[in-house]
Design an enzyme around this catalytic site. Structure first.
Site, PDB file in Angstrom:
ATOM      1  N   ASN A  16       1.032  -1.263  -0.038  1.00 39.39           N
ATOM      2  CA  ASN A  16       0.022   0.209  -0.056  1.00 39.39           C
ATOM      3  C   ASN A  16       0.915   1.411  -0.141  1.00 39.39           C
ATOM      4  OD1 ASN A  16      -2.983  -0.423   0.031  1.00 39.39           O
ATOM      5  ND2 ASN A  16      -2.208  -1.822   1.676  1.00 39.39           N
ATOM      6  N   HIS A 110      -8.365  -0.973   5.711  1.00 35.70           N
ATOM      7  CA  HIS A 110      -8.512  -1.961   6.367  1.00 35.70           C
ATOM      8  C   HIS A 110      -9.215  -2.931   5.332  1.00 35.70           C
ATOM      9  CE1 HIS A 110      -9.374  -4.651   9.560  1.00 35.70           C
ATOM     10  NE2 HIS A 110     -10.574  -5.081   9.153  1.00 35.70           N
ATOM     11  N   VAL A 145     -10.691   0.749  17.530  1.00 39.07           N
ATOM     12  CA  VAL A 145     -10.108  -0.004  16.402  1.00 39.07           C
ATOM     13  C   VAL A 145     -10.729  -0.034  15.072  1.00 39.07           C
ATOM     14  CG1 VAL A 145      -8.796  -2.489  16.027  1.00 39.07           C
ATOM     15  CG2 VAL A 145      -8.812  -1.351  18.323  1.00 39.07           C
ATOM     16  N   ASP A 146     -10.105   0.304  14.189  1.00 40.95           N
ATOM     17  CA  ASP A 146     -10.789   0.538  12.755  1.00 40.95           C
ATOM     18  C   ASP A 146     -12.211   0.801  12.715  1.00 40.95           C
ATOM     19  OD1 ASP A 146      -8.645  -1.057  11.815  1.00 40.95           O
ATOM     20  OD2 ASP A 146      -9.360  -3.032  12.407  1.00 40.95           O
TER      21      ASP A 146
HETATM   22  C1  GRF Z   1      -3.507  -4.651   3.838  1.00 42.71           C
HETATM   23  O1  GRF Z   1      -4.283  -5.507   3.507  1.00 42.71           O
HETATM   24  C2  GRF Z   1      -4.069  -3.642   4.612  1.00 42.71           C
HETATM   25  O2  GRF Z   1      -5.540  -3.312   4.487  1.00 42.71           O
HETATM   26  C3  GRF Z   1      -3.881  -4.031   6.000  1.00 42.71           C
HETATM   27  O3  GRF Z   1      -2.685  -4.502   6.047  1.00 42.71           O
HETATM   28  C4  GRF Z   1      -2.174  -5.036   4.854  1.00 42.71           C
HETATM   29  C5  GRF Z   1      -0.969  -4.307   4.711  1.00 42.71           C
HETATM   30  O4  GRF Z   1      -0.347  -4.712   3.490  1.00 42.71           O
HETATM   31  N1  GRF Z   1      -4.224  -3.081   7.082  1.00 42.71           N
HETATM   32  P1  GRF Z   1       0.791  -4.270   2.700  1.00 42.71           P
HETATM   33  O5  GRF Z   1       1.886  -4.065   3.540  1.00 42.71           O
HETATM   34  O6  GRF Z   1       0.284  -2.713   2.463  1.00 42.71           O
HETATM   35  O7  GRF Z   1       1.345  -4.679   1.343  1.00 42.71           O
END
Ligand code: GRF
Length: 201
Positions: A16, A110, A145-146
């Site tokens: 991400n 999330h 949380v979230d």
């Molecule tokens: C993703 O699925 C995000 O939604 C969650 O943790 C994961 C992180 O993946 N919070 P990356 O490290 O960004 O590949």
């Protein structure tokens, strides 16, 4: 014109973060990534950030009291003029202190359609529950949380032959599209928050 300065906080793979970095590079998100920070010095995402030429920092988080730890992190951010914080797979709960310092300026992604399946292993929770639609959510971070106000969501249909990995992979594709889009909207500043609702102007 000065562009907003961002920090990305991550603990793992960093895909991400990479999606956000691409969007910044391509001019889709007008911002500067001032720091990539991790609570895990060996996080692969940090290595990617270094390779891409970003400033990185890490403080091993285990065993440290939450607020004392976060005071150090906030100091690192402030020293770099960071105004916005994007959590991108950051596996450490933020203290009230951190949230207060950056109130309304912290985003998280999330891998579920919140409020369904907060917490860990959201994709597995969705499969186990038997939902037909999964997805992902970008939201503001508050003390829950979230649970902060939702900025954007994307839907991913669950297939009968999905397992945790195939579902997570299709959700991740949407995450990489959704997070830059949500960040762009928020940095544009044309929104207001009414109760739990984030309303775009
Ligand atoms: C993703 O699925 C995000 O939604 C969650 O943790 C994961 C992180 O993946 N919070 P990356 O490290 O960004 O590949």
């Amino acid at each position: 014109m000065t562009v907003p300065r961002l920090a990305i906080l991550l603990s793992g793979r960093g895909s991400n973060f990479e999606a956000l970095a691409r969007a910044v590079r391509d001019g889709m998100v007008p911002a500067e990534i001032a720091l990539v920070f991790s609570n895990r010095p060996a996080a692969p995402g940090l290595e990617i950030a270094r390779r891409l030429g970003f400033e990185t920092a890490a403080l091993a988080g285990s065993g440290q009291e939450r607020e004392a730890y976060d005071r150090q992190v906030v100091e690192l951010l402030r020293a770099r003029g960071v105004e916005w914080v994007c959590l991108a797979g950051y596996m450490r709960l933020l203290s009230g202190y951190f949230i207060e310092q950056y109130r309304g300026k912290i985003l998280n992604i999330h891998p579920s359609l919140l409020p369904a399946f907060p917490g860990l292993e959201a994709q597995k929770q969705a499969l186990d529950y038997g939902v037909k639609f999964a997805g992902c959510t970008v939201h503001f971070v508050d003390e829950t949380v979230d649970g902060g106000p939702i900025i954007a969501q994307a839907i991913v249909p669950v297939r009968d032959d999905d397992d945790e990995d195939t579902l997570a992979a299709r959700i991740l594709e949407q995450e990489h599209r959704l997070y830059p889009e949500a960040l762009r909207l928020v940095l544009g500043g044309r929104y207001r928050i009414e109760g739990r609702r984030v309303i775009m102007a």
